[in-house]
Design a protein around this motif. Sequence first.
Motif, short mmCIF file in Angstrom:
data_model
loop_
_atom_site.label_atom_id
_atom_site.label_comp_id
_atom_site.label_asym_id
_atom_site.label_seq_id
_atom_site.Cartn_x
_atom_site.Cartn_y
_atom_site.Cartn_z
N GLU A 2 -14.39 37.11 73.68
CA GLU A 2 -15.00 37.35 74.99
C GLU A 2 -15.51 36.04 75.59
O GLU A 2 -16.03 35.19 74.86
CB GLU A 2 -16.15 38.33 74.85
CG GLU A 2 -15.74 39.72 74.43
CD GLU A 2 -16.94 40.62 74.22
OE1 GLU A 2 -17.97 40.41 74.88
OE2 GLU A 2 -16.82 41.53 73.39
N PRO A 3 -15.39 35.90 76.91
CA PRO A 3 -15.84 34.66 77.57
C PRO A 3 -17.29 34.29 77.24
O PRO A 3 -17.58 33.11 76.98
CB PRO A 3 -15.65 34.93 79.05
CG PRO A 3 -14.54 35.93 79.10
CD PRO A 3 -14.74 36.79 77.87
N LEU A 9 -21.15 29.09 72.53
CA LEU A 9 -20.90 28.03 71.55
C LEU A 9 -21.32 26.65 72.06
O LEU A 9 -21.34 25.69 71.29
CB LEU A 9 -19.41 28.00 71.18
CG LEU A 9 -18.88 29.26 70.49
CD1 LEU A 9 -17.37 29.18 70.35
CD2 LEU A 9 -19.55 29.46 69.14
N TYR A 10 -21.65 26.57 73.33
CA TYR A 10 -22.00 25.29 73.96
C TYR A 10 -23.49 25.25 74.30
O TYR A 10 -24.13 26.27 74.44
CB TYR A 10 -21.18 25.10 75.24
CG TYR A 10 -19.71 24.93 74.97
CD1 TYR A 10 -19.17 23.66 74.78
CD2 TYR A 10 -18.86 26.02 74.88
CE1 TYR A 10 -17.83 23.50 74.51
CE2 TYR A 10 -17.51 25.87 74.61
CZ TYR A 10 -17.00 24.61 74.42
OH TYR A 10 -15.67 24.45 74.15
N LEU A 52 -14.29 27.46 80.35
CA LEU A 52 -13.41 28.58 80.04
C LEU A 52 -11.95 28.24 80.34
O LEU A 52 -11.05 28.61 79.58
CB LEU A 52 -13.84 29.84 80.79
CG LEU A 52 -15.15 30.45 80.32
CD1 LEU A 52 -15.55 31.61 81.22
CD2 LEU A 52 -15.07 30.89 78.86
N SER A 53 -11.71 27.51 81.41
CA SER A 53 -10.35 27.08 81.74
C SER A 53 -9.81 26.14 80.66
O SER A 53 -8.66 26.26 80.22
CB SER A 53 -10.34 26.39 83.10
OG SER A 53 -9.09 25.84 83.38
N MET A 54 -10.63 25.20 80.22
CA MET A 54 -10.23 24.26 79.17
C MET A 54 -9.97 25.00 77.85
O MET A 54 -9.04 24.67 77.12
CB MET A 54 -11.29 23.18 79.00
CG MET A 54 -11.43 22.28 80.22
SD MET A 54 -12.89 21.24 80.17
CE MET A 54 -12.39 20.03 78.97
N TYR A 67 -0.91 26.42 65.68
CA TYR A 67 -2.23 26.21 65.10
C TYR A 67 -3.12 27.43 65.35
O TYR A 67 -2.90 28.17 66.31
CB TYR A 67 -2.93 24.99 65.72
CG TYR A 67 -2.34 23.67 65.29
CD1 TYR A 67 -2.73 23.08 64.10
CD2 TYR A 67 -1.40 23.03 66.08
CE1 TYR A 67 -2.19 21.86 63.71
CE2 TYR A 67 -0.86 21.81 65.70
CZ TYR A 67 -1.26 21.24 64.51
OH TYR A 67 -0.73 20.04 64.12
N ASP A 68 -4.12 27.60 64.50
CA ASP A 68 -5.13 28.62 64.76
C ASP A 68 -6.05 28.10 65.85
O ASP A 68 -6.46 26.94 65.83
CB ASP A 68 -5.96 28.92 63.50
CG ASP A 68 -5.15 29.62 62.43
OD1 ASP A 68 -4.19 30.35 62.79
OD2 ASP A 68 -5.47 29.46 61.25
N TYR A 69 -6.36 28.96 66.80
CA TYR A 69 -7.27 28.60 67.89
C TYR A 69 -8.71 28.72 67.40
O TYR A 69 -9.09 29.72 66.81
CB TYR A 69 -7.05 29.52 69.09
CG TYR A 69 -8.13 29.46 70.13
CD1 TYR A 69 -8.35 28.32 70.86
CD2 TYR A 69 -8.93 30.57 70.38
CE1 TYR A 69 -9.35 28.26 71.82
CE2 TYR A 69 -9.93 30.52 71.34
CZ TYR A 69 -10.13 29.37 72.05
OH TYR A 69 -11.12 29.32 72.99
N GLU A 70 -9.48 27.66 67.62
CA GLU A 70 -10.90 27.66 67.26
C GLU A 70 -11.70 27.29 68.50
O GLU A 70 -11.66 26.14 68.95
CB GLU A 70 -11.17 26.66 66.14
CG GLU A 70 -12.59 26.67 65.66
CD GLU A 70 -12.82 25.68 64.54
OE1 GLU A 70 -13.88 25.04 64.56
OE2 GLU A 70 -11.95 25.55 63.66
N PRO A 71 -12.40 28.25 69.10
CA PRO A 71 -13.16 27.96 70.32
C PRO A 71 -14.35 27.05 70.05
O PRO A 71 -14.80 26.92 68.92
CB PRO A 71 -13.60 29.35 70.79
CG PRO A 71 -13.67 30.16 69.55
CD PRO A 71 -12.57 29.64 68.66
#
Length: 80
Positions: A2-3, A9-10, A52-54, A67-71
């Motif tokens: 979810e967004p 995380l930031y 979110l775009s990045m 690759y596995d995506y890691e936010p």
Amino acid sequence: MEPQKILDLYIWTPGTCFRHPAEGAVETAVVVELHPRSGPAEPVRACQRCVLSMEDERRELAKELGYDYEPGHAGGPFPP
């Protein structure tokens, strides 16, 4: 993911988004630091929409390259 969970995380503080400087001070997060040859490091800040775009771009690149995506690493080197 979810967004809002990605945004959580930031660390968000008022600043100027590198993509939308005309909007003035908005909630931004540091996505990368530039290290010029002389002088201190310069943080590059992005607003929530840009983060979110990045993150979307990173997710797509990870998928394409297997690759596995890691936010939580918008602006960081890739692969993780």
